[in-house]
Write a protein that holds these residues in place. Sequence first.
Motif, PDB file in Angstrom:
ATOM      1  N   ASN A  61       0.785  -1.187  -0.147  1.00 36.75           N
ATOM      2  CA  ASN A  61       0.039   0.183  -0.032  1.00 36.75           C
ATOM      3  C   ASN A  61       0.844   1.350   0.070  1.00 36.75           C
ATOM      4  OD1 ASN A  61      -2.702  -0.925   0.002  1.00 36.75           O
ATOM      5  ND2 ASN A  61      -2.615  -1.472   2.047  1.00 36.75           N
TER       6      ASN A  61
ATOM      7  N   GLN B 215      -2.461   6.923 -10.229  1.00 34.35           N
ATOM      8  CA  GLN B 215      -3.383   5.707  -9.874  1.00 34.35           C
ATOM      9  C   GLN B 215      -4.611   6.095 -10.427  1.00 34.35           C
ATOM     10  OE1 GLN B 215      -3.045   5.751  -5.731  1.00 34.35           O
ATOM     11  NE2 GLN B 215      -0.880   5.793  -5.800  1.00 34.35           N
TER      12      GLN B 215
ATOM     13  N   THR C 284      -1.676 -13.409   0.018  1.00 31.99           N
ATOM     14  CA  THR C 284      -1.181 -14.623  -0.638  1.00 31.99           C
ATOM     15  C   THR C 284       0.094 -15.090  -0.224  1.00 31.99           C
ATOM     16  OG1 THR C 284      -0.774 -12.941  -2.520  1.00 31.99           O
ATOM     17  CG2 THR C 284      -2.695 -14.206  -2.724  1.00 31.99           C
TER      18      THR C 284
ATOM     19  N   ILE D 251      -7.383  -8.612 -13.802  1.00 33.90           N
ATOM     20  CA  ILE D 251      -7.524  -7.943 -12.455  1.00 33.90           C
ATOM     21  C   ILE D 251      -6.587  -8.218 -11.667  1.00 33.90           C
ATOM     22  CG2 ILE D 251      -9.139  -8.406 -10.443  1.00 33.90           C
ATOM     23  CD1 ILE D 251     -10.710  -7.112 -12.737  1.00 33.90           C
TER      24      ILE D 251
ATOM     25  N   LEU E 204      -3.953  -5.582 -12.225  1.00 35.12           N
ATOM     26  CA  LEU E 204      -4.652  -4.596 -11.802  1.00 35.12           C
ATOM     27  C   LEU E 204      -4.569  -4.099 -10.345  1.00 35.12           C
ATOM     28  CD1 LEU E 204      -7.670  -3.407 -14.121  1.00 35.12           C
ATOM     29  CD2 LEU E 204      -5.575  -2.233 -14.045  1.00 35.12           C
ATOM     30  N   ILE E 205      -4.808  -5.039  -9.820  1.00 34.75           N
ATOM     31  CA  ILE E 205      -4.394  -5.079  -8.383  1.00 34.75           C
ATOM     32  C   ILE E 205      -3.146  -5.264  -7.767  1.00 34.75           C
ATOM     33  CG2 ILE E 205      -5.213  -6.085  -6.113  1.00 34.75           C
ATOM     34  CD1 ILE E 205      -7.507  -7.374  -7.404  1.00 34.75           C
ATOM     35  N   ASN E 206      -2.360  -5.817  -8.758  1.00 33.06           N
ATOM     36  CA  ASN E 206      -0.846  -5.871  -8.392  1.00 33.06           C
ATOM     37  C   ASN E 206      -0.271  -4.323  -8.437  1.00 33.06           C
ATOM     38  OD1 ASN E 206       0.918  -7.342  -7.144  1.00 33.06           O
ATOM     39  ND2 ASN E 206       2.082  -7.700  -9.265  1.00 33.06           N
ATOM     40  N   GLN E 207      -0.863  -3.428  -9.227  1.00 37.43           N
ATOM     41  CA  GLN E 207      -0.097  -2.092  -9.416  1.00 37.43           C
ATOM     42  C   GLN E 207      -0.020  -1.447  -8.085  1.00 37.43           C
ATOM     43  OE1 GLN E 207       0.571  -0.796 -12.441  1.00 37.43           O
ATOM     44  NE2 GLN E 207      -0.179  -2.864 -13.400  1.00 37.43           N
ATOM     45  N   LYS E 208       0.708  -0.415  -8.233  1.00 40.36           N
ATOM     46  CA  LYS E 208       0.822   0.463  -6.975  1.00 40.36           C
ATOM     47  C   LYS E 208      -0.386   1.388  -6.678  1.00 40.36           C
ATOM     48  CE  LYS E 208       5.797   0.281  -6.446  1.00 40.36           C
ATOM     49  NZ  LYS E 208       7.109   1.034  -6.865  1.00 40.36           N
ATOM     50  N   ILE E 209      -1.410   0.928  -6.142  1.00 40.96           N
ATOM     51  CA  ILE E 209      -2.400   1.790  -5.833  1.00 40.96           C
ATOM     52  C   ILE E 209      -3.003   1.739  -4.452  1.00 40.96           C
ATOM     53  CG2 ILE E 209      -3.673   2.092  -7.922  1.00 40.96           C
ATOM     54  CD1 ILE E 209      -5.312  -0.343  -7.153  1.00 40.96           C
TER      55      ILE E 209
ATOM     56  N   LYS F  39      -5.486  -1.177  -1.941  1.00 40.51           N
ATOM     57  CA  LYS F  39      -5.358  -2.602  -2.631  1.00 40.51           C
ATOM     58  C   LYS F  39      -5.998  -3.724  -1.826  1.00 40.51           C
ATOM     59  CE  LYS F  39      -1.089  -3.397  -4.952  1.00 40.51           C
ATOM     60  NZ  LYS F  39       0.240  -3.541  -4.981  1.00 40.51           N
ATOM     61  N   GLY F  40      -5.965  -3.735  -0.643  1.00 42.92           N
ATOM     62  CA  GLY F  40      -6.669  -4.830   0.324  1.00 42.92           C
ATOM     63  C   GLY F  40      -8.127  -4.822   0.035  1.00 42.92           C
TER      64      GLY F  40
ATOM     65  N   PHE G 287      -9.887  -3.822  -2.460  1.00 39.94           N
ATOM     66  CA  PHE G 287     -10.109  -4.478  -3.905  1.00 39.94           C
ATOM     67  C   PHE G 287      -9.769  -5.783  -3.992  1.00 39.94           C
ATOM     68  CE2 PHE G 287      -8.965   0.260  -5.529  1.00 39.94           C
ATOM     69  CZ  PHE G 287     -10.260   0.357  -5.669  1.00 39.94           C
ATOM     70  N   ARG G 288      -8.726  -6.554  -3.377  1.00 39.67           N
ATOM     71  CA  ARG G 288      -8.508  -7.425  -3.424  1.00 39.67           C
ATOM     72  C   ARG G 288      -9.660  -8.326  -2.602  1.00 39.67           C
ATOM     73  NH1 ARG G 288      -2.269  -8.650  -1.438  1.00 39.67           N
ATOM     74  NH2 ARG G 288      -1.409  -7.245  -3.069  1.00 39.67           N
TER      75      ARG G 288
ATOM     76  N   LEU H 140      -2.322 -13.619  -8.484  1.00 42.39           N
ATOM     77  CA  LEU H 140      -1.732 -12.749  -7.613  1.00 42.39           C
ATOM     78  C   LEU H 140      -0.623 -13.239  -7.059  1.00 42.39           C
ATOM     79  CD1 LEU H 140      -4.276 -10.515  -5.672  1.00 42.39           C
ATOM     80  CD2 LEU H 140      -2.263  -9.772  -6.983  1.00 42.39           C
ATOM     81  N   ALA H 141      -0.674 -14.463  -6.511  1.00 38.28           N
ATOM     82  CA  ALA H 141       0.480 -15.016  -6.023  1.00 38.28           C
ATOM     83  C   ALA H 141       1.446 -15.367  -6.807  1.00 38.28           C
ATOM     84  CB  ALA H 141       0.022 -16.594  -5.217  1.00 38.28           C
TER      85      ALA H 141
ATOM     86  N   GLN I  35       3.244 -12.092  -7.547  1.00 45.34           N
ATOM     87  CA  GLN I  35       4.060 -11.294  -6.496  1.00 45.34           C
ATOM     88  C   GLN I  35       5.487 -12.331  -6.496  1.00 45.34           C
ATOM     89  OE1 GLN I  35       1.755 -11.314  -3.082  1.00 45.34           O
ATOM     90  NE2 GLN I  35       0.393  -9.673  -3.801  1.00 45.34           N
TER      91      GLN I  35
END
Lengths: 287, 316
Positions: free
Chosen positions: A7, A15, A280, B110, B113-118, B121-122, B124-125, B196-197, B200
């Motif tokens: 985060n 973003q 994960t 997806i 997208l979620i793995n981006q720096k935003i 995040k938590g 959205f996941r 995602l796993a 990462q």
Amino acid sequence: MRAVNINPKGFSRDQLKIYAYIVPLCLFMLLPILYIFTSAFKPISELFAFPPRFLVANPTLDNFSRLSQTTQQSTVSLGRYVFNSALVTLAVVLLSIIISSMAGYAFSKLRFRGSGLLFEINTIALMFVPVAVMIPRYLVIDRLGIINSYLAHILPLLSMPVGLFLLKQFIDQVPDELMEAAKVDGAGPLRVYWKVVLPLIRPAIATVAILAFQAVWGNTETSSMFTTKENMRTLSFFMSTLAAQNTGVAGQGVAAASMLIMFVPNILLFIILQSKVMNTMAYSGMK
Amino acid sequence: MKGGKAVDNKRSKRRGWFSVTRRRDLKGLLFMLPWTLGFGLFFASPLYQSVIFSLNKITITARGRRMAYVGLQNYYDIFQKDIYFVERLRAFFTNTLLSLPVILVFSLLIAMLINQKIRGKGLFRAIFFLPIIVVSGPMLNMLIQEGATTIPLIEQYGIYDALLNLPYFLQEPINYLFSQLIMVLWYSGVPILIFLAGLQKIDTSLNEAALIDGASSWVVFWKITLPSLRNMVLINAIYTMVFLATSEINEVIALIRSNMLAPDRGYGIASAMAWSYSLGIALAIVLIYLLIGREKKPELHKIAVYRKKGGARHAR
């Protein structure tokens, strides 16, 4: 290790474009949950509106009061059903996690003869539709003499090929070096399993726990097939009979209300476990 | 067997039952024991029983089951006489062929997208994983009955009419895809997590090196991200296939279920159907395996070569 600081602290304009994709999709994914919540509070006129609407205009508690009226007519108290369900669910979730993770560890990291074959068998079992084994399963349970006991609810649901499959895949990713290190320090396989593997695959365990919970909590089959006594049946079975008792228009309302009641534990568990699920393999140790 | 093992471990002092490999086998088997027991009792033996059932005509009378051996007659019947079975089987496989790639691509998108720096995040996941608690439960049936899984707009705004211009064999599956779009997206919960796993685990220095060398992010995706995710794609394809095949709302399963309890058809027919269906799924999974394949391990090989070189240098 980008994965660790997931985060970012600040908010930058970069973003925005990502949000533009994600936020609409999120809303889309949330629709069914919204629907479950709103339809329980819909008056009958709105339940049957076409096309179906997601929001409720005149919320009412009628569905719940009708549900509680029907509940009071039943011979077995509601508490008994709740207790049955809670006990069975807890036992199945805990035991199936232990059993599948032990087997997954053995498949993935302990080399022994026959492991390849056994895992292939599990993968084949994945493909087999559970309906087909329902009646033979009844015969097994009958022969074991555990009809009308909690074991009849618990044992058949413990074999969870999907859970084993997922856990094995995650354990595959745990670096061998960690286990070697533990072994050098004098840990036996049981200790390695308990102290190294289990903590590392917590995210996978949380996922499997959610899946196992799903399989048990909503299960009506064990109640209808493996029990004959009303006081050994589970809450989900009871709820499904309630909806059937109130046939017709009122039944839909009761069904919607009971659906919400059955759904609440689901979402609570999800909220509790989600932070673990979502992490994960961010901390799998080595790179 | 004992002798063979003992030869393997000439140097080990304890032989026979306590040889190293034997003990290793034993440890493995001990860990497996609970699973094997449960699996044998509640899966393998019923499975075996259902093979036998599928070769018999089973009639349930007041005095119990009566079985009469009929050979492959049940299989012949379901493929030649049953009007629904073949049709539903075909429909299931065409629909799966269409929705499987959509689920995989969607969940990969997806996940990336979620793995981006935003921020957030938590959250959205969590939201994208949330449908799993709806899709795998009994709620799904109710939602479908109440029409909450279809998009009413599709029928209203000309998409359906546009479909009529397509050749017939494409019409039905594409119509299915559109009408089931919500469902297809809901199925992506677990695949997103698995991707995602995988994402990462990709070494970011690899990406950075490629970017410094002037690769566009498009090239990075095709040359680095996708090849590293190959194993995950395979797992996801199998998982999704199995999930679709055994889901509560599957029409083939509904047919098997209704046949199982029908007095005139009997359990023999239902077992034969279940076996044919499972063989079909197994075949599909074999195809997936062949198509996506197992991940080869080039890194390990490279490391070995590197070490050899390093070793040689040391020796010098």
